[in-house]
Write a protein that holds these residues in place. Structure first.
Motif, mmCIF file in Angstrom:
data_model
loop_
_atom_site.group_PDB
_atom_site.id
_atom_site.type_symbol
_atom_site.label_atom_id
_atom_site.label_comp_id
_atom_site.label_asym_id
_atom_site.label_seq_id
_atom_site.Cartn_x
_atom_site.Cartn_y
_atom_site.Cartn_z
ATOM 1 N N ALA A 72 15.834 9.600 -23.481
ATOM 2 C CA ALA A 72 15.807 11.059 -23.352
ATOM 3 C C ALA A 72 16.966 11.552 -22.495
ATOM 4 C CB ALA A 72 14.470 11.501 -22.757
ATOM 5 N N VAL A 73 17.232 10.857 -21.419
ATOM 6 C CA VAL A 73 18.331 11.260 -20.539
ATOM 7 C C VAL A 73 19.673 11.008 -21.218
ATOM 8 C CG1 VAL A 73 19.450 10.809 -18.324
ATOM 9 C CG2 VAL A 73 16.959 10.879 -18.466
ATOM 10 N N ALA A 74 19.821 9.849 -21.860
ATOM 11 C CA ALA A 74 21.087 9.488 -22.502
ATOM 12 C C ALA A 74 21.420 10.413 -23.662
ATOM 13 C CB ALA A 74 21.039 8.043 -22.983
ATOM 14 N N ALA A 75 20.410 11.050 -24.245
ATOM 15 C CA ALA A 75 20.669 11.993 -25.329
ATOM 16 C C ALA A 75 21.334 13.259 -24.816
ATOM 17 C CB ALA A 75 19.366 12.338 -26.043
ATOM 18 N N ALA A 76 21.203 13.522 -23.518
ATOM 19 C CA ALA A 76 21.752 14.742 -22.933
ATOM 20 C C ALA A 76 23.072 14.507 -22.206
ATOM 21 C CB ALA A 76 20.734 15.357 -21.969
ATOM 22 N N ASP B 293 0.810 -1.223 0.000
ATOM 23 C CA ASP B 293 0.000 0.000 0.000
ATOM 24 C C ASP B 293 0.838 1.265 0.000
ATOM 25 O OD1 ASP B 293 -2.346 -1.429 -0.017
ATOM 26 O OD2 ASP B 293 -2.437 -1.563 2.171
ATOM 27 N N ALA B 294 2.153 1.126 0.073
ATOM 28 C CA ALA B 294 3.025 2.293 0.146
ATOM 29 C C ALA B 294 3.483 2.715 -1.240
ATOM 30 C CB ALA B 294 4.236 1.973 1.018
ATOM 31 N N ASN B 295 4.099 3.873 -1.299
ATOM 32 C CA ASN B 295 4.763 4.299 -2.526
ATOM 33 C C ASN B 295 6.129 3.635 -2.617
ATOM 34 O OD1 ASN B 295 2.725 5.972 -3.459
ATOM 35 N ND2 ASN B 295 3.480 7.746 -2.309
ATOM 36 N N ALA B 296 6.675 3.604 -3.816
ATOM 37 C CA ALA B 296 7.994 3.035 -4.052
ATOM 38 C C ALA B 296 8.728 3.923 -5.046
ATOM 39 C CB ALA B 296 7.879 1.611 -4.584
ATOM 40 N N THR B 297 10.022 3.688 -5.160
ATOM 41 C CA THR B 297 10.861 4.494 -6.052
ATOM 42 C C THR B 297 11.339 3.633 -7.206
ATOM 43 O OG1 THR B 297 11.596 5.874 -4.210
ATOM 44 C CG2 THR B 297 12.940 5.911 -6.220
ATOM 45 N N TYR B 298 10.903 3.990 -8.393
ATOM 46 C CA TYR B 298 11.281 3.291 -9.627
ATOM 47 C C TYR B 298 12.504 4.010 -10.197
ATOM 48 C CZ TYR B 298 10.593 1.106 -14.255
ATOM 49 O OH TYR B 298 10.744 0.391 -15.418
ATOM 50 N N VAL B 299 13.568 3.244 -10.504
ATOM 51 C CA VAL B 299 14.804 3.840 -11.008
ATOM 52 C C VAL B 299 14.991 3.472 -12.478
ATOM 53 C CG1 VAL B 299 17.277 4.107 -10.656
ATOM 54 C CG2 VAL B 299 15.798 3.623 -8.697
ATOM 55 N N PHE B 300 15.164 4.497 -13.313
ATOM 56 C CA PHE B 300 15.355 4.288 -14.745
ATOM 57 C C PHE B 300 16.840 4.181 -15.116
ATOM 58 C CE2 PHE B 300 11.321 6.515 -14.363
ATOM 59 C CZ PHE B 300 10.497 5.814 -15.224
ATOM 60 N N ALA B 301 17.646 5.081 -14.562
ATOM 61 C CA ALA B 301 19.048 5.159 -14.982
ATOM 62 C C ALA B 301 19.841 5.919 -13.944
ATOM 63 C CB ALA B 301 19.163 5.849 -16.340
ATOM 64 N N VAL B 302 21.163 5.804 -14.058
ATOM 65 C CA VAL B 302 22.090 6.569 -13.225
ATOM 66 C C VAL B 302 23.022 7.332 -14.153
ATOM 67 C CG1 VAL B 302 24.017 6.415 -11.591
ATOM 68 C CG2 VAL B 302 21.972 5.009 -11.246
ATOM 69 N N CYS B 303 23.230 8.604 -13.866
ATOM 70 C CA CYS B 303 24.078 9.428 -14.723
ATOM 71 C C CYS B 303 24.813 10.454 -13.871
ATOM 72 C CB CYS B 303 23.247 10.113 -15.807
ATOM 73 S SG CYS B 303 21.787 10.966 -15.176
ATOM 74 N N ARG B 304 25.587 11.297 -14.529
ATOM 75 C CA ARG B 304 26.312 12.355 -13.819
ATOM 76 C C ARG B 304 25.931 13.711 -14.422
ATOM 77 N NH1 ARG B 304 31.421 10.614 -14.070
ATOM 78 N NH2 ARG B 304 31.681 10.018 -11.894
ATOM 79 N N ASP B 305 25.552 14.639 -13.566
ATOM 80 C CA ASP B 305 25.213 16.007 -13.984
ATOM 81 C C ASP B 305 24.195 16.052 -15.126
ATOM 82 O OD1 ASP B 305 27.083 16.958 -12.120
ATOM 83 O OD2 ASP B 305 28.710 16.772 -13.583
ATOM 84 N N PRO B 306 23.031 15.427 -14.951
ATOM 85 C CA PRO B 306 22.037 15.458 -16.023
ATOM 86 C C PRO B 306 21.381 16.822 -16.152
ATOM 87 C CG PRO B 306 21.101 14.454 -14.078
ATOM 88 C CD PRO B 306 22.553 14.723 -13.755
ATOM 89 N N ASP B 307 20.855 17.086 -17.321
ATOM 90 C CA ASP B 307 20.076 18.294 -17.562
ATOM 91 C C ASP B 307 18.655 18.020 -17.070
ATOM 92 O OD1 ASP B 307 18.677 20.450 -18.450
ATOM 93 O OD2 ASP B 307 19.271 20.277 -20.553
ATOM 94 N N PRO B 308 18.171 18.745 -16.059
ATOM 95 C CA PRO B 308 16.820 18.472 -15.544
ATOM 96 C C PRO B 308 15.743 18.524 -16.615
ATOM 97 C CG PRO B 308 18.002 19.961 -14.080
ATOM 98 C CD PRO B 308 18.836 19.836 -15.326
#
Length: 273
Positions: free
Chosen positions: A88-92, A10-25
């Motif tokens: 989208a993230v990897a393009a940046a 019943d709780a919320n959870a955190t889904y992780v897509f990727a890990v990067c360094r200094d991404p563009d928000p």
């Protein structure tokens, strides 16, 4: 498919897509992610940033995913949503994609677990920076097989009509010779195809930073081509035009059908968390 720490349905959870360094928000702004109920956002780690989304834990239990595996359309929707965010993230900026359905009970759990993989992330991000993944598939035409009459004519022997009830003299021996000839032809075709596959893999491998040989895909029954190489290569961005030129040259030199696909996010060269 990976799942972590979803023991409170019943709780919320955190889904992780990727890990990067200094991404563009802005690279993930407006992306729906795997749910429309919360935005895709950044989660700070010690040295990196994770791209995450808040989801309902009950949607990522073992039971929920087992049901999703039997629903091809729903599974494809999740896979496409996951890939869209990673792309989208990897393009940046260089990004290490995590497997679909990497879920933690909370942001703190995600930060703790991902911090343990910081050395691997550091190595992977350095390797894939300014690189992309490219796929190369090579097809050879089906091995030529001669009809019995054609084989006899090419061997210089006349084809003699026979009565229905009595074979022509030497017909059995001629049949065996044709069978052996067809077998030799298939073997030569297979050897030529294997040499072609090795040539393409070697030449493209010299240009690439890293490579992986994959299992050939089975072809549809209507496709008579034979796949002799299915490989993926990590190639520096500055060498992408060189790769395209090389594949065109190899097509002309070998006569094989060579399919080049990409550039893709380098899933095959970052390992798994």
């Amino acid at each position: 498919m990976r799942q972590h720490d979803t023991e409170v349905p019943d709780a919320n959870a955190t889904y992780v897509f990727a890990v990067c360094r200094d991404p563009d928000p802005s690279s993930c702004a407006g992306l729906p992610g795997v749910t429309h109920e919360a935005p895709v956002r950044l989660l700070a780690l010690d040295s990196f940033t994770a791209i995450v989304q808040t989801v309902r834990a009950r949607d990522f239990t073992d039971e929920a995913w087992q049901g999703r595996l039997s629903d091809q359309r729903e599974l494809e929707r999740y896979a496409r949503a996951h890939h869209d965010v990673v792309s989208a993230v990897a393009a940046a900026c260089p990004a290490v994609p995590l497997p679909m359905a990497t879920v933690y009970h909370a942001d703190e759990r995600a930060q703790e677990a991902l911090a343990k993989e910081s050395d691997r992330f550091r190595v992977a991000l350095k390797r894939i920076a300014h690189h992309a993944e490219w796929g190369v598939k090579v097809y050879a035409p089906p091995a030529a097989t001669a009809a019995p009459d054609d084989a006899g004519r090419r061997a210089g022997r006349p084809v003699v009509p026979t009565d229905r009830g009595r074979p022509a003299a030497g017909a059995g021996l001629a049949y065996l010779e044709r069978k052996r000839g067809a077998q030799r032809l298939r073997e030569r075709s297979q050897e030529d195809a294997l040499r072609t596959a090795e040539t393409v893999d070697e030449q493209v491998g010299r240009l690439a930073t890293a490579s992986r040989r994959l299992r050939p895909h089975p072809q549809p029954s209507t496709d008579r081509r034979v796949q002799i190489l299915n490989a993926t290569y990590l190639v520096a961005d500055r060498r992408s035009e060189e790769l395209a030129l090389l594949t065109r040259t190899l097509r002309e030199r070998t006569g094989a059908q060579i399919e080049l696909s990409g550039p893709w996010v380098p899933y095959s060269f970052v390992g798994e968390v």
